[in-house]
Write an enzyme that holds these catalytic residues in place. Sequence first.
Site, PDB file in Angstrom:
ATOM      1  N   GLU A  96       0.762  -1.288   0.076  1.00  0.00           N
ATOM      2  CA  GLU A  96      -0.117   0.127   0.067  1.00  0.00           C
ATOM      3  C   GLU A  96       0.951   1.180  -0.042  1.00  0.00           C
ATOM      4  O   GLU A  96       0.254   2.383  -0.534  1.00  0.00           O
ATOM      5  CB  GLU A  96      -0.802   0.063   1.269  1.00  0.00           C
ATOM      6  CG  GLU A  96      -1.952  -1.026   1.197  1.00  0.00           C
ATOM      7  CD  GLU A  96      -2.986  -0.800   0.120  1.00  0.00           C
ATOM      8  OE1 GLU A  96      -3.238   0.222  -0.374  1.00  0.00           O
ATOM      9  OE2 GLU A  96      -3.440  -1.943  -0.494  1.00  0.00           O
ATOM     10  N   SER A 402     -51.722 -21.819  40.234  1.00  0.00           N
ATOM     11  CA  SER A 402     -51.535 -22.312  41.433  1.00  0.00           C
ATOM     12  C   SER A 402     -50.199 -22.376  41.900  1.00  0.00           C
ATOM     13  O   SER A 402     -49.727 -22.605  43.017  1.00  0.00           O
ATOM     14  CB  SER A 402     -52.018 -23.897  41.363  1.00  0.00           C
ATOM     15  OG  SER A 402     -53.466 -23.708  41.568  1.00  0.00           O
TER      16      SER A 402
END
Length: 773
Positions: A96, A402
């Site tokens: 690069e 319950s």
Amino acid sequence: MARKKKKGNSKIYKNILLVLLVIVLLSAAATIGAVIKIVSDAPEIDVNILDNLKQSVEFYDKDGNPIANLHTGENRKIVSLKQIPKHLQYAYVSIEDERFFKHHGIDIKRIFGAMFANIKSRSKAQGGSTITQQLVRNYALTQEKSYVRKIQEMYLAVQLERKLSKDQILEAYLNTIYLGPNVYGVQQASRYYFDKDVEDITIAEAAFIAAITQNPGIYNPYSKKNKENPDNYLGRQRIVLKKMYENGYISEQEYQKALSEDLVAALNKPKTRLSNNYMKYHWFIEAAIDEIAKDLSDKFKLDEKDARQKLISGGYKVYLTMDARLQEKAQEILNDERFYKGIPVKIDQTKLKENESPKPNPQAAAVVMDINGEVRAIIGGRGNLGAGAFNYATDGIRHPGSSIKPLAVYAPAIEKQVITASTVINDSDSDEEANEIKNKYRGWFPDNYDRRFRGPVTVRYGLQESLNTIAAKILNRVGLDTSYNYLINKFDLANIDKKDKYMPAALALGQTLASPIEMASAYTAFANNGIISHPIFYTKVEDRTGSIVLEKKPIQKRAISEETAFIMNQLMQNVVKAGTAQAANLGAMPAGGKTGTTSNNEDGWFVGFTPYYTCAIWIGKSGPEVKYISVKSKFATPIWKAIMLEAHRGLPIKQFIKPEGVVAATICSHSRKLATDTCPSKYVEYFISGTEPIETCDVHSAPVVPVPDENTTQEGNEGNTNNSDVNNTTGNNQTTEDPNNTQNTQQNNSNSQTTSGQQNNSTQSQNKNPSNR
């Protein structure tokens, strides 16, 4: 004449040259002005680049294994330059920006080379950008190819080089670059392509990552074209390797080794790390994010929305309490259609939005947490509901039926010594106590689920068979205020309505509201010596430097005494062994719990515990689009068992330990008094010390049988690996007969009924002295 003409032409040429000079100077001035304007319009660049980058949050399971990540827009994990191997750094410099360590932000030679190439090709394909320029473009500018952007890019690159070192620029660059589908930075690229951290990649792998930077789409190794012919990206990788060798960054030996490495195989090996697991664990992660956002908000005085955004984009590491294997298994079990066969469902299509498909029905939720509060698995729904879907485990506020009875009725009554496990109460809707309740509550008195009445039964049996009449009568004795207080202040149920304080049906029958995670938390008290543990989803959060930002420890408090907890524990084990939850029996592993079905059959529950975990299962309708559904608790218990068998896989059998404040007494199954050696049916019952019976059986005359030594009750020790069946080691500790199997015998024996009736009357008149019952 000719001379005059010559002089005239010369004057014209001079004027033309002067005009051209003026034009050139004006053009130059205009150009300089334009450049100055372009430069002045360039954005300010914050040199704290890494601090301003968004990065992924990573999640780890209870054992520290990475399981998933989450990000907003850019999937990135920042690493320091020290963590990035030199061969990767040099791979980027080689391909690069060869003169990176020599220039001051721009490379004049490269710029003119790019200009010449662009003129030749009549395009703007070549950019000539240095690493510093690329960093500026990625961080502060756009990807637009224009001369304006290029001028700003060069200007800012020079400015950046004056403020940052080459190492700082390279570090920032390697953390910002785009390297694949939602992959930013070399750390995330290393994980995405090679399933490893960046510090572990080879020279060949480093060359590949640097190679694809130019165009990750073209060089994507997973595209159909490149899978068929990998030479496209392999050729580019070899160029990078050659550049590294030519620039002296790798030796001949390293170069040849890298060329011979099987890169295609490395790219296509199975991935085990974070990348694509979020959806697999989204129920847990989303619940954890909610909890962490609140904690961040509280600690740093942030709005919860801002705290959530900070978490998701701040590069944090979150250590969850989740058992990843159990989370996966629990979802698999909850999705299994076999558990829902026989449940009728009707959908009202008019209640759905346009083009909306109904959710799978019935819906279901599951929560598993250890008794100290660490959530191990949470499933917010069944079917492919997707991320962000409504979570029935945390946000599903339903009637618990319950399953509320142990919390609202039985535990408060035992704690207050209003009843004992052997107290006899008449299962009837027409006796004096039932009429008293009807008069007090405008005619209200419940039926049992089967609309049958069994006559005098013990408290143990009433809970075992989930008899509504018994729960209503116990609630009447203990008082609605006490019951409400236990739910709110002892068991910390946050969704109980204030009006429930005046509604016996809400407290005795569960016509109040609770979520599965609340119920799982409340039941920890029965498994953990009366200590309730609030659920937590994570243990710590670290920032990207490894500093601890949040640390979470379970919040615990005493809800009930350890004596009450043990007796409730034994009663609820009986529900599993002989009552409504036999389908939840885990064999040798002690298990207790309570079923729950709402009166309209829209909700079915089972909430239970072992020495290790509590687990709440809810099944019911998904929402108002369900016109009709009929679910019962019997559908929840097999799911509970399947999940808990997975949760306990490999764990040793452990028993609950009887506290010193609990005494065991051998009781006659007929008279419910201390048994003699001639009593034909007897069992061991547990009592808070001082509430045990003191009268000897007067139905079967004989000397009193001594209370068995505690060491003979086979309660075992914590960590005991005895594999004998749990039914022989817990619950009633039967000496002759299960007390709950003697109910019919009792009801068929007139003498025993008389005795029971006398005991019942005594109980009503002496609530504070249950030892006389």
